[in-house]
Design a protein around this motif. Structure first.
Motif, PDB file in Angstrom:
ATOM      1  N   GLY A  33      39.290  34.651  38.317  1.00 53.24           N
ATOM      2  CA  GLY A  33      39.592  33.441  39.072  1.00 53.24           C
ATOM      3  C   GLY A  33      41.071  33.288  39.340  1.00 53.24           C
ATOM      4  O   GLY A  33      41.482  32.880  40.438  1.00 53.24           O
ATOM      5  N   GLN A  34      41.903  33.617  38.364  1.00 51.98           N
ATOM      6  CA  GLN A  34      43.353  33.538  38.549  1.00 51.98           C
ATOM      7  C   GLN A  34      43.838  34.565  39.558  1.00 51.98           C
ATOM      8  O   GLN A  34      44.733  34.296  40.368  1.00 51.98           O
ATOM      9  N   ALA A  36      42.033  35.815  42.035  1.00 49.84           N
ATOM     10  CA  ALA A  36      41.585  35.371  43.351  1.00 49.84           C
ATOM     11  C   ALA A  36      42.468  34.249  43.888  1.00 49.84           C
ATOM     12  O   ALA A  36      42.842  34.243  45.075  1.00 49.84           O
ATOM     13  N   LEU A  62      37.102  31.575  49.576  1.00 47.99           N
ATOM     14  CA  LEU A  62      36.878  31.934  48.183  1.00 47.99           C
ATOM     15  C   LEU A  62      35.490  31.459  47.802  1.00 47.99           C
ATOM     16  O   LEU A  62      35.214  30.257  47.778  1.00 47.99           O
ATOM     17  N   SER A  66      34.537  33.394  42.009  1.00 47.47           N
ATOM     18  CA  SER A  66      35.872  33.963  42.250  1.00 47.47           C
ATOM     19  C   SER A  66      35.833  35.222  43.103  1.00 47.47           C
ATOM     20  O   SER A  66      36.581  36.173  42.872  1.00 47.47           O
TER      21      SER A  66
END
Length: 473
Positions: A33-34, A36, A62, A66
């Motif tokens: 997630g970070q 992305a 998005l 993610s």
């Protein structure tokens, strides 16, 4: 010629690709997630959103889990759709490079962002590559299940991306994750064809056929061919429904499409027995031959008008047949210059001959799909071992310019102009909105309409006036 009068074989094509992401290097952990969000950092600053439309008419967003996702603009031909899909690869690679700079500030130098155009991650989660085909509303969904699904299930003989799974090498990455043939579900029970009715066009005339069983392909040839052959099959199905003349595809109806999908994926010869409705048995090769023969006969029947059904129809049929002949002869290696599963298997076999380490093999499997930092696929292209259809200049053009023969031309031009102003604006597949002194909205319901009407020209002129006013300040 027996073509039903008034049949319009034009079709809109689109591909939605979900990408997997990961990070190597640097100090400290970083979730998908970070990674992305780092890829979308600049876009969020510019648009305050992770869901935007681009100047080439495409949608970038998005997705759940993610996954950066790129949905191509509407394309009138498989080649146009291929160019748009390759533009998506280029855009993802550029976003990955930007993310490296963002994450280096957090984790130190040496970080590398990987963006995988594949369909399954190391934890066994699957994500999709969805094909969209505009289909005439008259075609019932039970006909799609009976006549199209067997083709889709067995086309993995040439369209599979290959997967090094727990049970060995398989043709398809998606085969183990599909449950039903046709359904409105997408996650609880993944169907091969999704029936959610969002045509993004006149709903009385069309439905959008949402095919979700396909793999994400690196091979340009396969991306083009899977769209081209599916279009040919759909054209015959539409012709049968509208004219009443059968093409024989009903004889290919599968008793259990899910089981057939998995059996085909595990059999590189194409000869595994698949149970058909009515108690018969056919192989994947038998089924594909039946579809090829029907399409070949129809194109021959059309003669000089064949290009109105599909530009390069003969090329598509020739390539399709060459794949079936190679498998029939037991020569899968002959496909390694353009079929993803064969190209990757050749790499894996060469690696195994040097080093049988399964972890190295899995890294190679992933590297083939890495559009940002991978080396394997690019090396094959550079050494003339993987065929390509589109040169880098056309890909660069597709990144910034929409297809000119669909409504994507209007959307893309609108986005380019709107981004150059300070006005508040928004758009989606069928609507363009400017929120100036007065709200101005244009509806684009006809995906084939690429020329501006009076309403669009007024909207465009409003944007031009605002740009001129800003420049004069």
């Amino acid at each position: 010629m027996h073509q039903a009068p008034g049949i319009d074989h034009r079709r809109i094509f689109g591909i939605e690709t979900e990408y997997g992401v990961s990070l190597t290097g640097g100090d400290g952990a970083c979730s998908a997630g970070q990674v992305a969000m780092a890829m979308f950092h600049r876009l969020v600053e510019q648009h305050r959103s992770t869901n935007i439309y681009l100047s080439n008419g495409a949608r970038l967003y998005l997705d759940v889990g993610s996954h950066p996702e790129y949905a191509t603009a509407e394309a009138l031909t498989p080649m146009d759709a291929l160019e748009q899909d390759l533009a998506g690869e280029r855009i993802m690679a550029d976003l990955a490079r930007e993310a490296c700079s963002v994450l280096a500030d957090m984790l130190g130098p040496g970080v590398t962002v990987h963006v995988f155009k594949n369909n399954v991650d190391a934890q066994g989660h699957s994500f999709g590559c969805h094909e969209n085909y505009l289909l005439r509303r008259q075609v019932p969904l039970d006909v799609v299940k009976e006549q199209l699904v067997p083709f889709l299930v067995t086309r993995q003989l040439f369209a599979g991306a290959g997967r090094l799974g727990e049970a060995g090498y398989q043709l398809s990455q998606r085969a183990d994750f599909l449950d039903e043939a046709v359904s409105s579900a997408t996650t609880r029970a993944r169907p091969m064809v999704n029936t959610r009715d969002e045509p993004h066009a006149d709903p009385d005339r069309y439905r959008r056929l949402h095919v979700i069983l396909g793999d994400s392909n690196r091979s340009q040839t396969v991306t083009w061919l899977k769209l081209a052959t599916t279009h040919l099959v759909l054209s015959l199905i539409e012709e049968e429904v509208l004219s009443g003349r059968p093409h024989g595809f009903g004889a290919c109806a599968l008793a259990n499409p899910g089981e057939a999908m998995r059996a085909t994926s595990r059999d590189m010869t194409g000869r595994a027995s698949l149970d058909m409705e009515g108690g018969r048995v056919m192989s994947a090769l038998d089924i594909q031959r039946r579809y090829w023969e029907g399409c070949r006969a129809y194109v021959d029947e059309l003669g000089d008008q064949a290009d109105t059904v599909l530009p390069m129809a003969d090329e598509a049929l020739g390539l399709w047949r060459s794949a079936l002949d190679a498998l029939d002869d037991g020569h899968w290696e002959a496909l390694a210059s353009w079929v993803d599963w064969a190209a990757k298997l050749r790499l894996l076999n060469a690696e195994a001959a040097r080093d049988a380490d399964i972890f190295k093999a899995r890294r190679l499997d992933l590297d083939y799909h890495d559009v940002a930092a991978g080396r394997s696929y690019g090396a094959l292209v550079d050494h003339g071992m993987m065929d390509t259809l589109v040169d880098v200049n056309r890909i660069r053009e597709a990144v910034r310019r929409p297809p000119q023969t669909t409504r994507a031309r209007l959307r893309g031009d609108f986005v380019s102009k709107a981004e150059a102003t300070a006005l508040s604006w928004s758009c989606d597949w069928t609507h363009l909105v400017v929120k100036g002194t007065h709200r101005h909205e244009v509806t684009l319901m006809d995906p084939f309409a690429c020329d501006p009407d009076e309403s669009y020209r007024a909207l465009s002129e409003e944007l031009d006036r605002e740009r001129t006013r800003q420049d004069s300040v």
